[in-house]
Design a protein around this motif. Structure first.
Motif, PDB file in Angstrom:
ATOM      1  N   VAL A  98       4.370   5.532  -5.675  1.00  0.00           N
ATOM      2  CA  VAL A  98       4.412   5.600  -7.147  1.00  0.00           C
ATOM      3  C   VAL A  98       3.287   6.468  -7.715  1.00  0.00           C
ATOM      4  O   VAL A  98       3.375   6.955  -8.837  1.00  0.00           O
ATOM      5  CB  VAL A  98       4.372   4.204  -7.822  1.00  0.00           C
ATOM      6  CG1 VAL A  98       5.546   3.360  -7.379  1.00  0.00           C
ATOM      7  CG2 VAL A  98       3.045   3.477  -7.594  1.00  0.00           C
ATOM      8  N   LEU A 127       0.832  -1.203   0.000  1.00  0.00           N
ATOM      9  CA  LEU A 127       0.000   0.000   0.000  1.00  0.00           C
ATOM     10  C   LEU A 127       0.870   1.257   0.000  1.00  0.00           C
ATOM     11  O   LEU A 127       0.574   2.236  -0.691  1.00  0.00           O
ATOM     12  CB  LEU A 127      -0.912   0.017   1.234  1.00  0.00           C
ATOM     13  CG  LEU A 127      -2.109  -0.939   1.216  1.00  0.00           C
ATOM     14  CD1 LEU A 127      -2.752  -0.994   2.601  1.00  0.00           C
ATOM     15  CD2 LEU A 127      -3.144  -0.523   0.171  1.00  0.00           C
ATOM     16  N   MET A 155       2.250   1.905  -3.294  1.00  0.00           N
ATOM     17  CA  MET A 155       1.232   2.513  -4.153  1.00  0.00           C
ATOM     18  C   MET A 155       1.222   4.024  -3.987  1.00  0.00           C
ATOM     19  O   MET A 155       1.157   4.772  -4.961  1.00  0.00           O
ATOM     20  CB  MET A 155      -0.148   1.963  -3.810  1.00  0.00           C
ATOM     21  CG  MET A 155      -0.383   0.558  -4.321  1.00  0.00           C
ATOM     22  SD  MET A 155      -2.079   0.070  -3.958  1.00  0.00           S
ATOM     23  CE  MET A 155      -2.098  -1.559  -4.694  1.00  0.00           C
ATOM     24  N   LEU A 156       1.294   4.477  -2.731  1.00  0.00           N
ATOM     25  CA  LEU A 156       1.287   5.920  -2.483  1.00  0.00           C
ATOM     26  C   LEU A 156       2.547   6.572  -3.047  1.00  0.00           C
ATOM     27  O   LEU A 156       2.499   7.678  -3.585  1.00  0.00           O
ATOM     28  CB  LEU A 156       1.160   6.194  -0.981  1.00  0.00           C
ATOM     29  CG  LEU A 156      -0.199   5.829  -0.379  1.00  0.00           C
ATOM     30  CD1 LEU A 156      -0.159   5.966   1.132  1.00  0.00           C
ATOM     31  CD2 LEU A 156      -1.313   6.695  -0.962  1.00  0.00           C
TER      32      LEU A 156
END
Lengths: 249, 556
Positions: free
Chosen positions: A102, A96, A99-100
């Protein structure tokens, strides 16, 4: 029932457990609130005990009875057995966090928030070394129009803490989110969309709750040198949230 | 315009922008005089949508996703418009276009070029057929206007709620929550102001049965809503009608007007101390608004972001008041149960899935359309009835549901086996599973509300990752990453959209791993971008194109 209000009121005490450790909770308290009070750290970014829980960053997702639950929005319950610091959940958190990283443009070595950034600190805590996911490299801007506060949209993680702080603490509604999906973005409520023309003031709560370097009070950047910042000293599990350190940074 | 709206509505300018940017059918920039949207559902694609789109774009000389320079026309894709049994379909200025072909496109282009108003276009462009091919418990039965309310008042409202419980009716939107229980929860709330909402935001690709119910069974639906209001003590109801079904708006208003004139809406309904009326609220192109709490947010004039729960809408829904949200079919069934009693319904179906289910059947079969079956029916029987041969697999319950292969056709339609909101898409052996999965994966990335990290970023990453594998740039590690990403999104997403967005990948990866593996390169790692291609600018600048100026990728 409003969980926050119920928690403040006190209420009946119960017990539940996180990773086998027995913790007390007051009726109506969330897993997160009870854990925080007991000094048990559950990684989080969009949670701040002063505002309505949001449940959007999903870092605080824990497991109970085979179900995945956001600790910040799920009430604690008598006898509830919660898993949080397991390999599986920490792996999930690393992904997670990646994700933040990229999704926006986060360049820690060049960021004045480095060492006092909650995103960076949680990533260290969870053992995220480098993003392995495909970068989005979005085209985002910097708004330096306001004399006292700057916004670097590259670093916004859409936690909506500023949105909530402006609405709930400042009574102003300066920030909101527009569009949807991967195009969702923070916007400023002013005639030009610029911070200068909004009614945000540097004394507003909303200017001091950003967990990353997206919203920064200006002219303070290097008051505390790199190496002496909260997360340079202690991991976030001990140092606590960045908003608690804001005054000193 | 934004300022004017903000001023008139007494809301911040940013709230107007938030909403406009969120919904597909609203724009911050002017669109063409004719705004054409072509449905990008897998079912439309199977009927030749892509060729048709290319033809249309060529004829109009406009790029998809843009407005022509002279401002005459805008052309874009849109998510499933619910015309899967009569596609390829689209929308022109909000009106539906069905059964499109190149002949129709020629006429359409001519009409636009001559600037003929859409209201003057030939009626057959806009014709929508019900296509009911098999009627069962609900579709065969007809009740008189007001009959359900009369029965309920005669029997007693508590007794009628008991009948509903005896019927075993579960929500027809797909989740299957017990209807009587939901109504009872709302009824038991202390707050006196309550609401009834009918969810007609039928957005699951491949579903169109509510379209038919709204067109031909609207009285029953409104009667079911009124019945619910009488039972739970609501004074106001909303029909949340998806924007794609705007063509039904006027006729539904007329039905409401008739009901007001017959004393079935308004003050003292049925001579009782009961006041209730219904308002129609149009959606504006957002799949997420089919989720009940997102729908309520949308009703309140905001972006459709699913709320945290609890509290559930039954205790704090519209404007924070107790609200029952049910599917169109659920209200129709409830009205009929009020007339015929619980046993009438419970006698059909299975022990856990009582009654019947209305299916929207599309894809590779001779007779796409509406089919109603008692729960428990086998997939094979359904396939036989609609004329599907050479079946490769069936998507049950739409992209968020389950893909089953042709070895599983003895499975049954029921909450305990294959649950469905009604979407039933058939694929024959000529179809490529990966085309299907790609369409669904793109759909979810497009429809993610963007609230939570795993769905907002994850669905977009999934699309990239899937495309990489599809385009032959994937290695074994990429497949592992695809599955890992899917599990993460499923486990950590805030709502059902994210939790089910990965079903197309996970269900097909489980059934056809060899199909995915055949797309992979036999190397250990391949970057997500074209290494050699990205050097093109540098080669141009250096005026070189010799072998040493090229990079071999991934150790081939």
């Amino acid at each position: 029932m409003n969980l926050k209000a119920a928690a403040r009121l006190g209420g009946r005490i119960g017990h539940f457990s996180i990773d086998g450790v027995r913790l007390p909770f007051r009726e109506g308290q969330t897993i997160m609130a009870a854990a925080m009070e007991a000094g048990v750290y559950i990684p989080h970014l969009c949670y701040n005990p002063e505002f309505t829980p949001h449940g959007s960053c999903r870092l605080c997702v824990v497991r109970s009875n085979g179900r995945h639950l956001a600790a910040c929005t799920t009430p604690a319950a008598e006898g509830l057995e919660v898993e949080s610091h397991t390999d599986e959940l920490q792996e999930q958190r690393r992904e997670l966090l990646q994700m933040l990283f990229v999704e926006g443009n986060h360049v820690c070595p060049a960021c004045e928030k480095s060492g006092a950034c909650q995103l960076q600190a949680v990533a260290y805590y969870c053992g995220m070394l480098a993003p392995e996911l495909t970068y989005f490299y979005p085209q985002r801007t910097v708004d330096a129009s306001h004399p006292d506060i700057a916004i670097d949209y590259n670093r916004c993680i859409l936690c909506e803490l500023c949105v909530r702080a402006s609405r709930e603490a400042d009574g102003k509604n300066v920030f909101s989110i527009a569009d949807r999906g991967i195009h969702a973005h923070l916007q400023i409520n002013s005639s030009t969309g610029k911070l200068r023309d909004s009614d945000l003031e540097v004394t507003d709560k909303a200017a001091h709750v950003c967990p990353t370097g997206a919203i920064l009070p200006r002219n303070l950047g290097y008051n505390i040198p790199i190496g002496k910042r909260p997360y340079d000293q202690k991991p976030i599990s001990l140092a606590g949230d960045v908003a608690d350190h804001e005054e000193s940074s | 315009m934004l300022e004017l709206l903000a001023e008139k509505l007494h809301i911040p300018r940013t709230q107007v922008i938030s909403v406009v940017e969120f919904y597909t059918f609203l724009h911050t920039r002017p669109q063409g005089e004719y705004e054409i949207l072509i449905s990008d559902s897998i079912t439309d694609q199977m009927l030749g949508k892509q060729q048709l789109m290319d033809y249309l774009a060529g004829k109009l000389q406009v790029e998809v996703g843009t407005t022509r320079k002279d401002g005459l026309v805008s052309l874009d894709n849109t998510s499933c418009t619910g015309m899967c049994d009569q596609g390829p379909a689209g929308l022109v200025n909000g009106q539906v276009l069905t059964s499109l072909d190149t002949g129709k496109v020629d006429v359409l282009v001519d009409l636009m070029t001559r600037r003929v108003p859409v209201t003057e276009w030939p009626a057959d462009f806009f014709q929508v057929r019900d296509n009911i091919h098999r009627s069962g418990l609900l579709l065969n039965d007809s009740i008189g206007k007001g009959e359900a309310l009369q029965s309920a008042f005669a029997r007693g409202l508590d007794e009628t709620l008991q009948e509903l419980e005896n019927a075993g009716l579960r929500g027809r939107g797909g989740a299957g929550f017990k209807t009587a229980m939901k109504w009872r929860f709302a009824k038991q709330e202390q707050e006196p102001e309550r609401y009834v909402v009918c969810n007609a935001d039928e957005g699951e690709p491949g579903t169109f049965k509510d379209r038919v119910l709204l067109n031909s069974y609207a009285h029953e639906m409104f009667e079911g809503m009124t019945l619910c209001a009488a039972i739970i003590g609501a004074g106001k109801g909303f029909l949340y009608l998806r924007g794609e079904y705007q063509y039904l708006y006027e006729q539904l208003q007329q039905v409401l007007q008739q009901r007001r004139q017959s004393g079935l809406l308004g003050a003292n309904i049925g001579g009782q101390d009961f006041n209730f009326d219904i308002e129609i609220h149009l959606g504006a192109g957002a799949y997420i608004c089919g989720e009940e709490s997102a729908l309520i947010e949308s009703l309140e004039g905001r972006r459709g972001i699913p709320r945290n729960r609890s509290p559930y809408p039954v205790s704090q829904g519209y404007l924070g008041k107790p609200t029952v949200v049910n599917n169109v079919e659920t209200f129709v069934a409830a009205a009929k149960i009020a007339v015929h009693g619980g046993d009438w319904f419970a006698a059909r179906g299975t022990s856990q899935s009582r009654g019947s289910k209305i299916l929207s059947i599309s894809g590779d079969c001779r007779q796409p359309g509406i089919y109603e079956y008692d729960f428990g029916v086998s997939i094979a029987e359904i396939l036989g009835d609609c004329g599907a041969d050479d079946v490769f697999g069936v998507q049950i319950g739409g992209p968020s549901g389950t893909f089953i292969g042709n070895a599983e056709l003895e499975r049954r339609l029921a909450f305990e086996d294959l649950a469905t909101g009604g979407s039933f898409i058939i694929f024959d052996n000529s179809r490529n599973v990966l085309d299907i999965v790609q369409n669904f994966t793109d759909f979810f990335a497009h429809e993610s509300c963007g609230f939570c990290t795993p769905c907002r970023v994850g669905t977009a990453l999934l699309k990239k990752q899937f495309d990489k594998i599809r385009q032959g740039h994937g290695s074994a590690g990429d497949l592992v990453e695809l599955e890992k990403l899917s599990r993460l999104i499923k486990n950590t997403s805030h709502c059902g959209l994210g939790q089910t967005a990965v079903n197309p990948i996970l269900t097909t990866l489980e059934r056809y791993p060899e199909l995915y593996q055949s797309q992979l390169k036999d190397i250990s790692f391949e970057p997500g971008f074209d290494l050699d291609g990205s050097l093109e600018t540098a080669r141009k600048l250096a005026r070189r194109n010799d072998p040493a100026a090229h990079l071999a990728q991934g150790g081939e």
